[in-house]
Design a protein around this motif. Structure first.
Motif, mmCIF file in Angstrom:
data_model
loop_
_atom_site.group_PDB
_atom_site.id
_atom_site.type_symbol
_atom_site.label_atom_id
_atom_site.label_comp_id
_atom_site.label_asym_id
_atom_site.label_seq_id
_atom_site.Cartn_x
_atom_site.Cartn_y
_atom_site.Cartn_z
ATOM 1 N N LYS A 16 0.636 -1.196 -0.113
ATOM 2 C CA LYS A 16 0.146 0.256 0.189
ATOM 3 C C LYS A 16 1.036 1.822 -0.077
ATOM 4 O O LYS A 16 0.300 2.390 0.006
ATOM 5 N N SER A 17 2.001 1.474 0.268
ATOM 6 C CA SER A 17 2.879 2.356 0.181
ATOM 7 C C SER A 17 3.641 2.764 -0.984
ATOM 8 O O SER A 17 4.137 1.898 -1.901
ATOM 9 N N ASN A 18 3.166 4.034 -1.457
ATOM 10 C CA ASN A 18 3.947 4.515 -2.218
ATOM 11 C C ASN A 18 5.556 4.701 -1.728
ATOM 12 O O ASN A 18 6.431 5.538 -3.134
ATOM 13 N N THR A 19 5.934 4.687 -1.992
ATOM 14 C CA THR A 19 7.513 5.121 -0.537
ATOM 15 C C THR A 19 7.906 4.761 -0.072
ATOM 16 O O THR A 19 9.601 4.800 0.009
ATOM 17 N N ASN A 20 7.752 3.469 0.151
ATOM 18 C CA ASN A 20 9.073 2.448 0.828
ATOM 19 C C ASN A 20 9.274 1.654 -0.541
ATOM 20 O O ASN A 20 8.288 1.179 -1.726
ATOM 21 N N LEU A 21 10.880 1.673 -0.438
ATOM 22 C CA LEU A 21 11.304 0.917 -1.609
ATOM 23 C C LEU A 21 12.035 -0.894 -1.637
ATOM 24 O O LEU A 21 11.952 -1.461 -1.880
ATOM 25 N N LYS A 37 10.187 -3.484 -4.569
ATOM 26 C CA LYS A 37 8.896 -2.686 -5.210
ATOM 27 C C LYS A 37 10.018 -3.215 -6.687
ATOM 28 O O LYS A 37 10.963 -3.310 -7.139
#
Length: 138
Positions: A16-21, A37
């Motif tokens: 759900k996170s857009n920032t965690n890689l 990702k």
């Protein structure tokens, strides 16, 4: 069973996170989950931001408890040749952990605008060069 539930929760948050890689979960020194990702892998170099503070504190605590470091008031240069010729080496380990070494401040809060991370990851700049750049007295 506990690890399975933790993995499911962590995966859901990660997706759900857009920032965690990337995400790495450990349990008793064993990797129980490692995900990235799309397009990334363990071969990529990531900037750890504040996570590095926790890892550094853990490592220093481990070293202190196991006798690798005698005292947090010792000068850092006693433990690293990279720190011998700059203000970081004159600071105590405790001062370094508290970010009170007396070194020049980076160009922005928490980092640098000068592209050092790219230089380090590409191999065109060394950690030693960065330490010496910021490690002169204020």
């Amino acid at each position: 069973m506990q690890n399975k539930k933790a993995n499911e929760i962590a995966k859901n948050i990660f997706v759900k996170s857009n920032t965690n890689l990337s995400l790495l979960l450990l349990d008793k020194e064993k990797i129980i989950l490692e995900i990235y990702k799309e397009g990334l892998s363990e071969k990529n170099k990531f900037f750890s931001y504040s996570m590095s503070k926790s890892l550094t504190s853990y490592t220093v605590g481990y070293a202190l408890c196991n006798g690798y470091i005698n005292n947090l008031n010792d000068k850092a240069k006693n433990y690293s040749d990279l720190l011998k010729d700059n203000v970081f080496g004159e600071a105590s380990i405790q001062q370094l952990l508290m970010m009170r070494s007396g070194a020049n401040s980076p160009d922005q809060e928490g980092g640098s605008l000068n592209g050092e991370w790219k230089g380090i990851t590409s191999g065109s700049t060394s950690i030693s060069e960065i330490l010496n750049k910021y490690g002169s007295a204020k």
